[in-house]
Design a protein around this motif. Sequence first.
Motif, PDB file in Angstrom:
ATOM      1  N   THR A 180    -110.328 -61.456 -64.313  1.00 39.90           N
ATOM      2  CA  THR A 180    -111.129 -62.820 -65.157  1.00 39.90           C
ATOM      3  C   THR A 180    -112.641 -62.558 -64.985  1.00 39.90           C
ATOM      4  OG1 THR A 180    -109.435 -64.223 -63.793  1.00 39.90           O
ATOM      5  CG2 THR A 180    -111.660 -65.206 -64.203  1.00 39.90           C
ATOM      6  N   LEU A 181    -113.379 -61.768 -63.971  1.00 38.39           N
ATOM      7  CA  LEU A 181    -114.731 -61.133 -63.784  1.00 38.39           C
ATOM      8  C   LEU A 181    -114.753 -61.032 -65.061  1.00 38.39           C
ATOM      9  CD1 LEU A 181    -114.906 -60.096 -60.091  1.00 38.39           C
ATOM     10  CD2 LEU A 181    -115.654 -62.323 -60.672  1.00 38.39           C
ATOM     11  N   HIS A 182    -114.100 -59.692 -65.017  1.00 32.38           N
ATOM     12  CA  HIS A 182    -114.359 -58.696 -67.062  1.00 32.38           C
ATOM     13  C   HIS A 182    -114.261 -59.914 -68.160  1.00 32.38           C
ATOM     14  CE1 HIS A 182    -114.875 -55.640 -69.337  1.00 32.38           C
ATOM     15  NE2 HIS A 182    -113.693 -55.617 -69.497  1.00 32.38           N
ATOM     16  N   ARG A 183    -113.397 -60.881 -67.891  1.00 33.45           N
ATOM     17  CA  ARG A 183    -113.486 -61.937 -68.813  1.00 33.45           C
ATOM     18  C   ARG A 183    -114.774 -62.840 -69.222  1.00 33.45           C
ATOM     19  NH1 ARG A 183    -108.797 -63.920 -68.359  1.00 33.45           N
ATOM     20  NH2 ARG A 183    -109.179 -66.238 -67.145  1.00 33.45           N
ATOM     21  N   TYR A 184    -115.151 -63.341 -68.202  1.00 35.20           N
ATOM     22  CA  TYR A 184    -116.907 -63.687 -68.425  1.00 35.20           C
ATOM     23  C   TYR A 184    -118.090 -62.571 -68.481  1.00 35.20           C
ATOM     24  CZ  TYR A 184    -114.776 -68.093 -67.462  1.00 35.20           C
ATOM     25  OH  TYR A 184    -113.514 -69.008 -67.698  1.00 35.20           O
ATOM     26  N   GLY A 185    -118.031 -61.623 -67.764  1.00 31.24           N
ATOM     27  CA  GLY A 185    -118.951 -60.612 -67.623  1.00 31.24           C
ATOM     28  C   GLY A 185    -119.508 -60.740 -66.930  1.00 31.24           C
ATOM     29  N   VAL A 186    -119.366 -60.244 -65.419  1.00 31.66           N
ATOM     30  CA  VAL A 186    -119.569 -60.844 -64.262  1.00 31.66           C
ATOM     31  C   VAL A 186    -118.911 -59.234 -63.750  1.00 31.66           C
ATOM     32  CG1 VAL A 186    -119.278 -62.161 -61.649  1.00 31.66           C
ATOM     33  CG2 VAL A 186    -119.755 -62.787 -63.852  1.00 31.66           C
ATOM     34  N   VAL A 187    -119.901 -58.615 -62.777  1.00 32.88           N
ATOM     35  CA  VAL A 187    -119.568 -57.296 -61.904  1.00 32.88           C
ATOM     36  C   VAL A 187    -120.170 -58.293 -60.786  1.00 32.88           C
ATOM     37  CG1 VAL A 187    -120.319 -55.130 -61.076  1.00 32.88           C
ATOM     38  CG2 VAL A 187    -119.869 -56.035 -63.951  1.00 32.88           C
ATOM     39  N   HIS A 188    -118.862 -58.111 -59.850  1.00 33.54           N
ATOM     40  CA  HIS A 188    -118.911 -59.103 -58.849  1.00 33.54           C
ATOM     41  C   HIS A 188    -119.867 -57.808 -57.829  1.00 33.54           C
ATOM     42  CE1 HIS A 188    -118.687 -60.162 -54.936  1.00 33.54           C
ATOM     43  NE2 HIS A 188    -117.615 -61.306 -55.181  1.00 33.54           N
ATOM     44  N   CYS A 189    -119.690 -56.539 -57.432  1.00 27.02           N
ATOM     45  CA  CYS A 189    -120.283 -55.935 -56.990  1.00 27.02           C
ATOM     46  C   CYS A 189    -119.962 -55.218 -55.543  1.00 27.02           C
ATOM     47  CB  CYS A 189    -122.045 -55.340 -56.790  1.00 27.02           C
ATOM     48  SG  CYS A 189    -122.150 -55.351 -58.136  1.00 27.02           S
ATOM     49  N   ASP A 190    -119.852 -56.279 -54.884  1.00 19.38           N
ATOM     50  CA  ASP A 190    -119.627 -56.291 -52.871  1.00 19.38           C
ATOM     51  C   ASP A 190    -118.084 -57.571 -53.090  1.00 19.38           C
ATOM     52  OD1 ASP A 190    -119.873 -56.317 -50.972  1.00 19.38           O
ATOM     53  OD2 ASP A 190    -120.756 -57.999 -50.605  1.00 19.38           O
ATOM     54  N   LEU A 191    -117.148 -56.597 -53.997  1.00 20.65           N
ATOM     55  CA  LEU A 191    -115.393 -57.089 -53.498  1.00 20.65           C
ATOM     56  C   LEU A 191    -115.637 -56.315 -52.482  1.00 20.65           C
ATOM     57  CD1 LEU A 191    -113.784 -56.727 -57.303  1.00 20.65           C
ATOM     58  CD2 LEU A 191    -114.161 -59.512 -55.591  1.00 20.65           C
ATOM     59  N   LYS A 192    -114.368 -56.925 -51.655  1.00 18.25           N
ATOM     60  CA  LYS A 192    -113.884 -56.343 -50.354  1.00 18.25           C
ATOM     61  C   LYS A 192    -113.220 -57.040 -49.481  1.00 18.25           C
ATOM     62  CE  LYS A 192    -117.998 -58.038 -47.836  1.00 18.25           C
ATOM     63  NZ  LYS A 192    -119.570 -58.185 -47.336  1.00 18.25           N
ATOM     64  N   PRO A 193    -112.563 -56.658 -48.795  1.00 14.15           N
ATOM     65  CA  PRO A 193    -111.644 -57.854 -48.072  1.00 14.15           C
ATOM     66  C   PRO A 193    -112.092 -59.326 -47.637  1.00 14.15           C
ATOM     67  CG  PRO A 193    -110.736 -55.971 -47.452  1.00 14.15           C
ATOM     68  CD  PRO A 193    -112.177 -55.430 -47.991  1.00 14.15           C
ATOM     69  N   ALA A 194    -113.670 -58.920 -46.606  1.00 10.72           N
ATOM     70  CA  ALA A 194    -114.263 -60.440 -46.918  1.00 10.72           C
ATOM     71  C   ALA A 194    -114.799 -61.211 -47.424  1.00 10.72           C
ATOM     72  CB  ALA A 194    -115.677 -60.002 -45.412  1.00 10.72           C
ATOM     73  N   ASN A 195    -113.922 -60.846 -48.357  1.00 13.24           N
ATOM     74  CA  ASN A 195    -114.958 -61.814 -49.534  1.00 13.24           C
ATOM     75  C   ASN A 195    -113.566 -61.994 -50.244  1.00 13.24           C
ATOM     76  OD1 ASN A 195    -117.440 -61.883 -48.859  1.00 13.24           O
ATOM     77  ND2 ASN A 195    -118.207 -59.567 -51.154  1.00 13.24           N
ATOM     78  N   LEU A 196    -112.452 -62.394 -49.830  1.00 15.99           N
ATOM     79  CA  LEU A 196    -111.542 -62.696 -50.494  1.00 15.99           C
ATOM     80  C   LEU A 196    -110.289 -64.014 -49.981  1.00 15.99           C
ATOM     81  CD1 LEU A 196    -110.382 -58.805 -52.103  1.00 15.99           C
ATOM     82  CD2 LEU A 196    -111.048 -60.917 -53.725  1.00 15.99           C
TER      83      LEU A 196
END
Length: 288
Positions: free
Chosen positions: A152-168
């Motif tokens: 989904t992020l890739h489809r919208y051209g977004v790089v999250h840069c801080d994907l981690k368990p605390a952000n899910l």
Amino acid sequence: MSSGGIIRPNQRYRIQGEFYTLLSRLGYGSFGSVWTSRTENGDFAAVKVFDLSRSGSRIRLNERQNSFRNEIKMLDRMRNETEHIVTMYTFEYNPRISMAFIAMELADESLIDRVKNLHQRHLRSRMLDRFDFISANDRQNIWIQLVNIILTLHRYGVVHCDLKPANLLFFGPLLKVIDFGIAQDEFTGYNRRQRIGGTRPYSAPECFSDRTPVTSKADIWSVGAILYFLTYGKRPIYETAQAPDGVSQTRSRLVQDILQHCLQRNPSRRPDHQWLAQHPLTIPPGIF
């Protein structure tokens, strides 16, 4: 309405004409804190509070302002993706008290807490696959949702840069990603002033360097690191697929394959999103 300063429980703030009472702090980071809140109608929400006063944080004021603006931009861009991205209700910047707010849907459980509970259930089970931190089925169910999130992020051209368990976070059965404060556009191109930051070792190595462009491959690293956490219950402190000290390597060849491909320091050696989407672990019943 409360003025600026120290944020405490039971303070009330108006966001776009509606009052939100802060009840308890859920977490905090470099750019703000997140609170369980209640509206005047009795509805619950999560409210992210940004202190934008000049003395409000060790982080520079312009970085805190940029984080607020960036999070709004990214959440608004993906506002229709309600299955994988947290839903933003409203937001407001109040210059009189030098504070900004984002009201969002309130989660039921964090990924960290869910994994702890799954681990305890796994220990009580009579299954023979108790070599990993949670069961293979539970791990795969979470993994599939992780892959859907980065697609989904890739489809919208977004790089999250801080994907981690605390952000899910879990909203019922759905796993969603939060905190887009340092996310960036995938196609902005490389420059020496690219945004740097994240959380080691979940954020890719290039997020902490101005020598390598940050691309969507950064999020590929992150999902590999999260899969490592699901498998071993620990962070990949060596930033490789190597099992933690004192822990046996997972017996799942499919998990080993993903970890070895994703946790590559060189972004060009990591797989792309479609490779993950088509991997046997992502397509049931490929557990082993």
